[in-house]
Design a protein around this motif. Structure first.
Motif, PDB file in Angstrom:
ATOM      1  N   LYS A  62       7.372 -15.185 -56.130  1.00 59.37           N
ATOM      2  CA  LYS A  62       8.005 -15.131 -57.442  1.00 59.37           C
ATOM      3  C   LYS A  62       7.915 -16.454 -58.190  1.00 59.37           C
ATOM      4  O   LYS A  62       8.149 -16.494 -59.399  1.00 59.37           O
ATOM      5  CB  LYS A  62       9.484 -14.747 -57.291  1.00 59.37           C
ATOM      6  CG  LYS A  62       9.714 -13.398 -56.630  1.00 59.37           C
ATOM      7  CD  LYS A  62       9.129 -12.275 -57.429  1.00 59.37           C
ATOM      8  CE  LYS A  62       9.472 -10.923 -56.859  1.00 59.37           C
ATOM      9  NZ  LYS A  62       8.921 -10.709 -55.516  1.00 59.37           N
TER      10      LYS A  62
ATOM     11  N   VAL B 239      12.606 -18.565 -58.407  1.00 58.90           N
ATOM     12  CA  VAL B 239      13.551 -17.506 -58.065  1.00 58.90           C
ATOM     13  C   VAL B 239      14.648 -17.413 -59.121  1.00 58.90           C
ATOM     14  O   VAL B 239      15.151 -16.317 -59.439  1.00 58.90           O
ATOM     15  CB  VAL B 239      14.151 -17.779 -56.670  1.00 58.90           C
ATOM     16  CG1 VAL B 239      15.158 -16.706 -56.299  1.00 58.90           C
ATOM     17  CG2 VAL B 239      13.044 -17.857 -55.628  1.00 58.90           C
TER      18      VAL B 239
ATOM     19  N   HIS C 172      15.713 -14.054 -61.286  1.00 67.71           N
ATOM     20  CA  HIS C 172      17.068 -13.506 -61.352  1.00 67.71           C
ATOM     21  C   HIS C 172      17.622 -13.514 -62.783  1.00 67.71           C
ATOM     22  O   HIS C 172      18.467 -12.665 -63.133  1.00 67.71           O
ATOM     23  CB  HIS C 172      17.995 -14.290 -60.422  1.00 67.71           C
ATOM     24  CG  HIS C 172      17.805 -13.958 -58.968  1.00 67.71           C
ATOM     25  ND1 HIS C 172      16.916 -14.621 -58.158  1.00 67.71           N
ATOM     26  CD2 HIS C 172      18.364 -12.987 -58.185  1.00 67.71           C
ATOM     27  CE1 HIS C 172      16.942 -14.112 -56.944  1.00 67.71           C
ATOM     28  NE2 HIS C 172      17.821 -13.107 -56.937  1.00 67.71           N
TER      29      HIS C 172
ATOM     30  N   LEU D 107      16.177 -10.287 -64.211  1.00 66.30           N
ATOM     31  CA  LEU D 107      16.943  -9.148 -63.705  1.00 66.30           C
ATOM     32  C   LEU D 107      18.361  -9.138 -64.271  1.00 66.30           C
ATOM     33  O   LEU D 107      18.921  -8.066 -64.581  1.00 66.30           O
ATOM     34  CB  LEU D 107      16.982  -9.186 -62.180  1.00 66.30           C
ATOM     35  CG  LEU D 107      15.718  -8.783 -61.432  1.00 66.30           C
ATOM     36  CD1 LEU D 107      15.972  -8.826 -59.925  1.00 66.30           C
ATOM     37  CD2 LEU D 107      15.262  -7.386 -61.832  1.00 66.30           C
ATOM     38  N   GLY D 108      18.955 -10.318 -64.365  1.00 65.42           N
ATOM     39  CA  GLY D 108      20.323 -10.382 -64.883  1.00 65.42           C
ATOM     40  C   GLY D 108      20.415  -9.946 -66.333  1.00 65.42           C
ATOM     41  O   GLY D 108      21.360  -9.226 -66.725  1.00 65.42           O
TER      42      GLY D 108
ATOM     43  N   LEU E  78      19.302  -5.282 -55.081  1.00 65.21           N
ATOM     44  CA  LEU E  78      19.422  -6.727 -54.841  1.00 65.21           C
ATOM     45  C   LEU E  78      19.700  -7.075 -53.379  1.00 65.21           C
ATOM     46  O   LEU E  78      18.963  -7.870 -52.779  1.00 65.21           O
ATOM     47  CB  LEU E  78      20.505  -7.317 -55.751  1.00 65.21           C
ATOM     48  CG  LEU E  78      20.114  -7.416 -57.235  1.00 65.21           C
ATOM     49  CD1 LEU E  78      21.298  -7.900 -58.066  1.00 65.21           C
ATOM     50  CD2 LEU E  78      18.931  -8.353 -57.421  1.00 65.21           C
TER      51      LEU E  78
ATOM     52  N   HIS F  85      16.716  -8.743 -50.782  1.00 64.05           N
ATOM     53  CA  HIS F  85      16.856 -10.061 -50.156  1.00 64.05           C
ATOM     54  C   HIS F  85      16.974  -9.990 -48.639  1.00 64.05           C
ATOM     55  O   HIS F  85      16.876 -11.021 -47.974  1.00 64.05           O
ATOM     56  CB  HIS F  85      18.073 -10.782 -50.740  1.00 64.05           C
ATOM     57  CG  HIS F  85      17.879 -11.248 -52.146  1.00 64.05           C
ATOM     58  ND1 HIS F  85      17.030 -12.281 -52.492  1.00 64.05           N
ATOM     59  CD2 HIS F  85      18.408 -10.801 -53.325  1.00 64.05           C
ATOM     60  CE1 HIS F  85      17.036 -12.475 -53.799  1.00 64.05           C
ATOM     61  NE2 HIS F  85      17.882 -11.584 -54.337  1.00 64.05           N
TER      62      HIS F  85
END
Length: 850
Positions: free
Chosen positions: A739, A742, A746, A749-750, A794, A798
């Motif tokens: 990615k 990171v 996020h 995605l957030g 999520l 992970h």
């Protein structure tokens, strides 16, 4: 009559040995020791005098001075002197017209007299011993040895030149304290290296050491410890045996307990015979302590123990200075004139002790499992031959050194026209000692003897293993040699017969290690406060190997390799990724294409029935945009399948983020449109204007632009790249798209999650608005499914690695897209296609009239 019988027997024995000599070749030695003989007379020193006379040696000269029985332990010295002087006297080029004779001190060699008594005897009987009146100023050469403890006191007695033919001792090399003393033996400078080389060859890394408490023993301990440290050999224990008998007796029990409890099977002994060290050795043998005793040739002894087996290597391993074979010595023994030399050959043959008798060259490994009677039979089939011991060979060289010195002095006298009144009598002791100390010559064997370099040169060694047969038989086998003048890998040479016998089962050579060897796959693990040779074996970590024995550290495999289950070899990894050929990859790809095709069909149905109320009532343009974005959401999952490359790695996350943002923002716009449409029933031009102008549609580009900015920042700061995962699956190199940042991932995605949460909130508030074609309930449920999928994604994402992580993301993309498609458009398609009557505004009005 008795003499005639003895002569006949000796003649037959010699004849028998001649026959065997013609058939065999010598490589090992045997001796016989009778238990009833005491060893006291074997340890006394001998003092011989060499002098020259202008007339030949009288026939009965030695019969006159040797009027007693020679102890068998000293036969070798007398025979060497007989042979060497006879050989020199027959040489027309060395001492021509002169004869070299020897005499001796009666008190020495023949008993255990106190040293002061012997010195008095030497002083009072000089004229009788030498058989001529030499006077106190005559310089004849003394030959003393083999033990330096007694000889040391004799060195200070007078100023006669002396040659010590015993083992080299540093004290006697002090020219200031002993200006008239020379040593013929070489110094054991390289002995520690030779011994450690043998230890390494047989993997004896855990050995004991017993040395005498004197300067020579302490120096040897220091040199040996340093060499062991460099080569990785450890000392299990060190016994420094004091010379004082009373002090030794107080510690004897400690020494015995230490050697008996130690796990070391090999013990090095270094020191003098006739000492407390020898007392310890004899006591250990008496107690039945079986060890491999590694020592020097002065400890070349046999014992009377009868519990001995040839199945093991136990015994004594001695390092002797290498010297050539004096081949003429045996011929001399066969043709010896016994009327001239008063020796009893028959007695010498049957009671020969500490004098090596050679037997034939025999395969070492062929003597396994030999019973006693077979051993005797085997020995009886082989020849005798007289092989000089180390002290005997030193004595032989000493006689020649004296002869060459006399030869030079005589020629100096001739050149200076200074002839002594009595030719052969010399008075300049200092000159004699100086010439002896610097004497360089080649002996009849062909070896160079340099008296001035005996201390500096490294000696070459022959290595022997002494087996103790039952009933006093001893077998001395040459097992190898050592020379420091060869390359490092060739300095130690072990006999091929020994090497072949080591590989047999059961092995002959025992191990002597502190710890069990760490086999391949393990590494050494050293504990604190323990010797380097003491360790535990630890299993190599994952992806590390050890392919040799006793490795200190495991070696990591390259990134494209992995360790086998035994951690002994690195194997080539198989490249792995979520390929289309994989069953799961193929399934996901088919699902993506099928769902995208299904979405396209839904879009076609909406375009075809675009004038129907159910299509028009929910903003046709937004429905088209949503269906198109869902189609691309299904198709973007294909970027995650197949061999990753830099293009697909960059497009994966950006296209996924952008198209899902378009889809979710479209759902938000549709929800806002529903709310505004309901508000039209209330007065207010502003709301109507917003709905007519299409203001809710601007939500899509605004929200999409924000996502594009976030993706742009991501690509500029830390873009995705191709990476390999070697840990997720054993033996696999998983190629994945890293990615990069990171945090940026996020953030994308957030932001997407916040849009989904906003859409869900607005749709949930508008779910009960009274409208026939109100789709707020469907939007609410679709956002609930969408949020549930990505909230579940999520933690699962992970907790996985490698290819599984990619599968989870692809599945989440498909599931969330299916949730949008199914919850929003499937009910509408059902009405459009299956219940067209319900998709009519007139029917809706007729029903409302009733």
């Amino acid at each position: 009559m008795k003499k005639l019988c003895a002569f006949t027997i000796s003649f037959l024995l010699l004849k028998f040995s001649l026959i065997l000599d013609s058939l065999t070749e010598s490589s090992c030695f045997w001796r016989i020791k009778h238990n009833e003989e005491v060893d006291g007379d074997l340890r006394t020193d001998c003092v011989f005098f060499l002098f020259v006379t202008p007339e030949p040696v009288e026939e009965d000269f030695y019969n006159t001075i040797i009027d007693f029985r020679i102890p068998k332990g000293k036969y070798e010295f007398f025979l060497v002197l007989f042979f060497a002087t006879d050989e020199i006297n027959r040489n027309p080029y060395l001492l021509p017209n002169m004869s070299l004779n020897f005499s001796f001190v009666v008190g020495f060699c023949f008993g255990t007299l106190e040293i002061m008594d012997e010195l008095n005897l030497l002083q009072n009987n000089t004229s009788r011993i030498l058989n001529y009146d030499c006077g106190i100023s005559v310089c004849d050469v003394e030959l003393t040895g083999p033990s330096w403890t007694t000889s040391l006191k004799l060195m200070t007695y007078d100023r006669h030149p002396k040659i010590f033919f015993g083992p080299y001792h540093p004290i006697l090399s002090d020219n200031i304290q002993f200006p008239y003393v020379c040593q013929i033996a070489q110094k054991d400078t390289c002995l520690p290296k030779a011994m450690v080389s043998l230890m390494l060859y047989f993997t004896w890394t855990w050995v004991g050491l017993v040395v005498s408490d004197d300067d020579q023993g302490i120096q040897f301990l220091s040199d040996l410890r340093e060499e062991m440290r460099r080569k990785g050999v450890c000392l299990a224990f060190v016994n420094v045996v004091p010379e004082n008998m009373q002090l030794y007796m107080t510690r004897a029990g400690i020494y015995e307990k230490q050697i008996m409890t130690s796990s070391a099977k090999v013990v090095i002994i270094y020191g003098e015979m006739n000492s407390t060290l020898e007392v310890s050795f004899r006591r250990w043998e008496y107690l039945g302590i079986h060890r491999i005793w590694v020592t020097t040739s002065r400890w070349d002894v046999t014992t009377s123990k009868i519990n001995f087996s040839l199945d093991h290597f136990y015994g004594t391993v001695t390092f002797a200075h290498h010297h050539g074979k004096v081949s003429k010595f045996f011929n001399f023994m066969q043709t010896m004139n016994t009327s001239k030399y008063p020796v009893d050959i028959s007695q010498m043959r049957t009671k020969w002790n500490y004098f090596n008798c050679s037997i034939c060259k025999t395969n070492y490994s062929s003597m396994n499992h030999c019973p006693f009677n077979t051993t005797l039979e085997w020995l009886s089939q082989h020849k005798f031959d007289m092989i000089l011991s180390e002290e005997g060979y030193n004595l032989y060289n000493a006689v020649y050194a004296v002869a060459h010195t006399y030869h030079e002095i005589i020629f100096q006298q001739v050149d200076s026209q200074h002839i002594a009144k009595t030719q052969g009598i010399f008075y300049d002791c200092h000159q004699m000692a100086s010439l002896l100390r610097n004497r360089v010559f080649i002996n009849p064997v062909g070896e160079l003897v340099n008296m001035n370099l005996r201390e500096k040169l490294c000696a070459e060694y022959d290595i022997y293993n002494i087996w103790n047969f039952p009933h006093g038989f001893g077998l001395k086998v040459k097992i190898g040699s050592y020379s420091s003048y060869f390359p490092q890998s060739q300095q130690l040479h072990i006999s091929e017969d020994i090497e072949s016998s080591i590989g047999e089962t059961p092995p002959k050579v025992p191990t002597s290690t502190c710890s069990v060897k760490c086999t391949p796959g393990f590494r050494k693990f050293h504990q604190e406060q323990t010797a380097d040779c003491c360790f535990d074996c630890a299993w190599c970590p994952e992806n590390e190997i050890s392919n040799e024995t006793d490795m200190e550290q495991c070696v990591s495999c390259p990134d494209d390799h992995y360790s086998n289950a035994e951690h002994t070899h690195c194997l080539q990894r198989h490249v792995s990724f979520l390929a289309y050929e994989d069953p799961l990859g193929m399934t996901l790809a088919c699902m993506s294409l099928c769902f995208s095709a299904f979405t396209a069909l839904v879009l076609g149905a909406f375009v075809k029935y675009n004038d129907t109320p159910i299509v028009k009532a929910n903003n046709r343009i937004l429905s088209y945009i949503l269906l198109i974005s869902i189609t691309f959401c299904f198709l973007c999952s294909l970027l995650f399948i197949g061999h990753p490359n830099i293009v697909t790695c960059i497009l994966q996350q950006t296209i996924f983020g952008v198209f899902f943002t378009v889809a979710v923002s479209t759902v938000l716009a549709k929800t806002i449109t529903v709310v505004l449409a309901f508000k039209l029933t209330t007065p207010g031009r502003r709301i109507r204007g917003m709905l007519v102008s299409g203001a809710p549609n601007f939500v899509i580009p605004i929200c999409t632009m924000v996502q594009l900015v976030l993706c742009g920042i991501w690509l500029v700061t830390s873009p995705p790249f191709i990476d390999t995962d070697t840990h997720s699956e054993h033996g696999q190199i998983i190629i994945v798209c890293n990615k990069g940042s990171v945090i940026a991932f996020h953030f994308v995605l957030g932001y997407l999650g916040s849009l989904a949460l906003g859409s869900f909130t607005v749709a949930f508030l508008a779910r009960n608005l009274p409208d026939r074609f109100n789709e707020a309930k469907f939007l609410t449920f679709s956002m609930l499914v969408f949020c549930s999928v990505w909230v579940t994604f999520l933690p699962v994402y992970h907790s996985t690695k490698g290819k599984v992580m990619v599968i989870v993301e692809v599945f989440s993309i498909l599931a969330s897209s299916v949730g949008l498609l199914g919850c929003i458009f499937v009910p509408k398609c059902y009405v459009i296609l299956m219940r067209p009557n319900s998709n009519s505004l007139q029917n809706y009005r007729d029903k409302s009239l009733y």
